[in-house]
Design an enzyme around this catalytic site. Sequence first.
Site, PDB file in Angstrom:
ATOM      1  N   PRO A 108      13.706  36.555 -17.542  1.00  0.00           N
ATOM      2  CA  PRO A 108      13.148  36.163 -18.845  1.00  0.00           C
ATOM      3  C   PRO A 108      13.440  34.718 -19.232  1.00  0.00           C
ATOM      4  O   PRO A 108      12.568  34.019 -19.763  1.00  0.00           O
ATOM      5  CB  PRO A 108      13.807  37.150 -19.814  1.00  0.00           C
ATOM      6  CG  PRO A 108      14.042  38.375 -18.990  1.00  0.00           C
ATOM      7  CD  PRO A 108      14.401  37.856 -17.623  1.00  0.00           C
ATOM      8  N   GLY A 124      20.604  38.644 -22.524  1.00  0.00           N
ATOM      9  CA  GLY A 124      21.551  37.575 -22.214  1.00  0.00           C
ATOM     10  C   GLY A 124      20.877  36.407 -21.530  1.00  0.00           C
ATOM     11  O   GLY A 124      19.703  36.116 -21.778  1.00  0.00           O
ATOM     12  N   GLU A 125      21.636  35.709 -20.683  1.00  0.00           N
ATOM     13  CA  GLU A 125      21.181  34.593 -19.839  1.00  0.00           C
ATOM     14  C   GLU A 125      20.436  33.501 -20.604  1.00  0.00           C
ATOM     15  O   GLU A 125      19.625  32.762 -20.043  1.00  0.00           O
ATOM     16  CB  GLU A 125      20.310  35.107 -18.686  1.00  0.00           C
ATOM     17  CG  GLU A 125      18.969  35.689 -19.081  1.00  0.00           C
ATOM     18  CD  GLU A 125      18.285  36.500 -17.980  1.00  0.00           C
ATOM     19  OE1 GLU A 125      17.042  36.468 -17.920  1.00  0.00           O
ATOM     20  OE2 GLU A 125      18.987  37.167 -17.202  1.00  0.00           O
ATOM     21  N   GLY A 126      20.702  33.367 -21.906  1.00  0.00           N
ATOM     22  CA  GLY A 126      20.102  32.305 -22.698  1.00  0.00           C
ATOM     23  C   GLY A 126      18.721  32.593 -23.233  1.00  0.00           C
ATOM     24  O   GLY A 126      18.132  31.744 -23.909  1.00  0.00           O
TER      25      GLY A 126
END
Length: 377
Positions: free
Chosen positions: A100, A322-324
């Site tokens: 994403p 997550g992951e920004g």
Amino acid sequence: MSSLNLDDFTDLIERPDAAVRRAAEARRERQIVPPGSLGRLDELGEWLAAAQGAVPVRAIEQPRVVLFAADHGVAELGVSARPAGSASTLVREILDGGRPVSVLARRLGVPVRVVDMALDCDPGTLPEDVVRHRVRRGSGRIDIEDALTAEEAAAAFEAGVAVADEEADSGTDLVVLGDVSVGGTTVAGVLVAALCGTDASVVTGRGGLAIDDLAWMRKCAAIRDALRRARPVLGDQLALLGAVGGADFAAITGFLLQSAVRKVPVVLDGVVTAACALVAQRVAFRAPDWWLAAHDSGEPGQAKALDRMALEPLLGHGVTVGEGAGGLLALPLVQSAAALAAELPERPEEKAAEETSEEEKPTEPEADGPTATDDGE
């Protein structure tokens, strides 16, 4: 042993320019749209102006996503829906453009930087620019052992400082900060519970990929056990990060503090960055003035940490990946606030009054005696 002294950050970090913020507020009062009618966009524009030290505020032209990656030994207890040691798979998917954050970053034209701090994989399987700051392979199981040695904790913290300097030197004007980890929300829960003085159950969430009830109970027990190990080192933030944190947590904390030193605004993504921000706040109380909370992920530990720092999330979409990704969703809002603050015209009567005021200013009287061009005779 490292000679790193975290107390230095207290003196190095200044608040965003209050005089500039007042000037931005005054400018907003003169614009054609009534103050307050744009909601939090007014506040965002003024905050950004103070952070930049500029009125009108400058457009955000070089944002960057920075993700710190690691595997956590506590994942061996079955506290995550992902297999222990599998964070490198997520990193490869990000680099290949299939996560994403990758899709959103392409859409918004924002580069993504991944920094491997402690992935449980052969470093040769990842690009050199990803692995060059790695401190170790994986981390200790924080319920029974330290995540890092003292030397590793210092090295990870200093790596985060170095990455912040690299970004500031390259012209990055805003960072969306996130993590790529397996077991990271458990570690975050420990830090938040320890620093806020709460029980494990208060901060234990379901994680990015939701876990079932049995896994939640295992996670709660792991946080409870790690809390016993955290409490004796609460007065030493670097020791705390070594005992119950991890290389990514130490690096993110260092990154946040040095970004504040370099006056680079940071958008916090999820519970991991919120937990690190809470540690960084203990180091330098002015540092949170340089951060924005992007969104409410639904993790109770994140809500607790943000409340303690008085940071209100910009969005509430419940993004848990997550992951920004959640941080990137907030970026257009910040950019829009900057554009409105800079480009909305002033009311005609205000502009005319300002010009009249300039014309009526008294001129400086001529000084008696010889001028700089006279010969004095």
